[in-house]
Design a protein around this motif. Structure first.
Motif, PDB file in Angstrom:
ATOM      1  N   SER A  50     132.994  42.909  59.616  1.00 28.00           N
ATOM      2  CA  SER A  50     132.954  44.619  60.114  1.00 28.00           C
ATOM      3  C   SER A  50     133.853  44.758  60.853  1.00 28.00           C
ATOM      4  O   SER A  50     134.980  45.261  61.290  1.00 28.00           O
ATOM      5  N   PRO A 110     130.222  47.097  51.960  1.00 28.86           N
ATOM      6  CA  PRO A 110     130.630  46.270  53.239  1.00 28.86           C
ATOM      7  C   PRO A 110     129.163  45.138  52.837  1.00 28.86           C
ATOM      8  O   PRO A 110     129.582  43.722  52.881  1.00 28.86           O
ATOM      9  N   THR A 155     130.087  40.797  52.322  1.00 33.15           N
ATOM     10  CA  THR A 155     128.980  40.489  53.294  1.00 33.15           C
ATOM     11  C   THR A 155     128.129  39.158  52.136  1.00 33.15           C
ATOM     12  O   THR A 155     128.781  37.790  52.554  1.00 33.15           O
TER      13      THR A 155
END
Length: 77
Positions: A16, A48, A52
């Motif tokens: 991020s 996100p 990830t």
């Protein structure tokens, strides 16, 4: 288990910050609040976490292979 959660958290923060460093430096709270309206590649607010998880899996595969190789080599030596 704790170590793997730490890895996931570190990957999340690093990704991020790398991708959205300008937003985090100028207006971080607004950027986080706008996450619900995000439209990254059609994943919306889940992007996100999905990215990830993808990077985590990409890093996990070589770790597992190396672990298996190490077990096999120590077993036969």
């Amino acid at each position: 288990m704790k170590r793997e959660l730490l890895y996931l958290g570190l990957i999340f923060v690093v990704l991020s910050l790398i991708i959205h460093y300008k937003e985090f430096l100028s207006f971080p709270l607004e950027h986080i609040q706008n996450l619900q309206d995000a439209g990254a590649y059609g994943f919306g607010f889940l992007h996100p976490f999905l990215f990830t998880l993808l990077v985590y899996i990409i890093l996990l595969i070589p770790r597992i292979i190396i672990k298996i190789i190490n077990k096999l080599t120590t077993k036969y030596n």
